[in-house]
Design a protein around this motif. Structure first.
Motif: not given
Length: 281
Positions: A153-177
């Motif tokens: 549970f902790a490992a999956r949460a950690a992986v989701g966190t590491v991937l989620g931070v840049p993914a949110v930035a990419m998602g906001i950029t995709a919406t802007q484009l």
């Protein structure tokens, strides 16, 4: 809140991420960061009190240097370890790399530069996002994985966190484009769920014998604040797809989500780990 991260939280996080037997180059970079952090953060405080423009950008430039050195430290640590890097240490390395992105957005904000025609508020909030979600959330995930090394549970949460931070930035950029809000929504919900999982584990730290009773109380406060803040983040991510909430706009998210994450989770969590580490020493 940005200055809270620059003046108070980063020095404490650097101590939490310090490693025994550090390799020569990362140790040297960390030494430079410790020397430059306080004057650079003080100049940043002055820059944030000035109108956007050349002088504010010039005063914020040393902070970009500090963040760049942190990013270089994280990158060198990760590459030198190679495939043998533990997940807990990789999360800490990634947090330092994310801080470099935050420093670049701070400079853009103080210069009045608006990449891709983003609103000025979005530029400022992106800088803050990488100073809190980018720096503190992966740091916390890595420390938790070290405490609960056998927990999937902790490992999956950690992986989701590491991937989620840049993914949110990419998602906001995709919406802007003009690519639509679907990716931004999915990334925001994914990061919110990962953050909620980290929050549950942070509260669990408060029930374990980790540090003094003050540290355990701060863990509970930090975890509860993070959980509530991530609920707000998830609702905001769903605003244009499944859950329109007219009151949950940027001002409300900035006030509620930002305050909970910066003060409740950010400050409370870093102080808790610092107290626990001091007691163990």
């Amino acid at each position: 809140m940005l200055l809270l991260s620059a003046l108070v939280l980063l020095p404490l996080v650097l101590e939490l991420l310090a490693e025994d037997g550090e390799k020569a180059r990362p140790a040297q970079l960390l030494g430079w960061i410790r020397v430059l952090q306080s004057p650079a953060a003080s100049l940043l405080a002055w820059a944030c009190s000035q109108p956007e423009g050349s002088w504010a950008a010039l005063a914020a430039a040393p902070w970009l240097v500090v963040c760049g050195l942190a990013a270089a430290t994280g990158w060198l640590r990760a590459t030198k370890r190679g495939g043998g890097t533990s997940l807990g240490r990789l999360c800490g390395d990634t947090a330092l790399v994310f801080l470099g992105v935050g420093g670049a957005w701070v400079l853009a904000d103080r210069a009045g530069y608006q990449p891709l025609n983003f609103d000025r508020a979005i530029v400022a909030l992106t800088a803050m996002h990488f100073h809190f979600a980018g720096l503190l959330l992966p740091t916390q995930a890595g420390l938790i994985v070290r405490v609960f090394p056998e927990s999937r549970f902790a490992a999956r949460a950690a992986v989701g966190t590491v991937l989620g931070v840049p993914a949110v930035a990419m998602g906001i950029t995709a919406t802007q484009l003009g690519f639509g809000p679907a990716f931004e929504c999915a990334a925001g919900v994914g990061l919110a769920l990962s953050g909620m999982a980290i929050a549950v584990l942070t509260v669990r730290l408060g029930t374990e014998r980790v540090g003094s009773w003050i540290a355990r109380g701060l863990f509970v406060i930090a975890g509860t604040s993070l959980f509530l803040g991530m609920i707000l983040a998830g609702c905001y991510a769903l605003r244009s797809v499944a859950m329109p909430l007219p009151w949950l706009g940027i001002p409300a998210v900035r006030a509620l989500h930002g305050t909970l994450n910066a003060l409740g989770f950010g400050l409370g969590n870093v102080l808790a780990w610092t107290l626990a580490a001091n007691r163990s020493h």
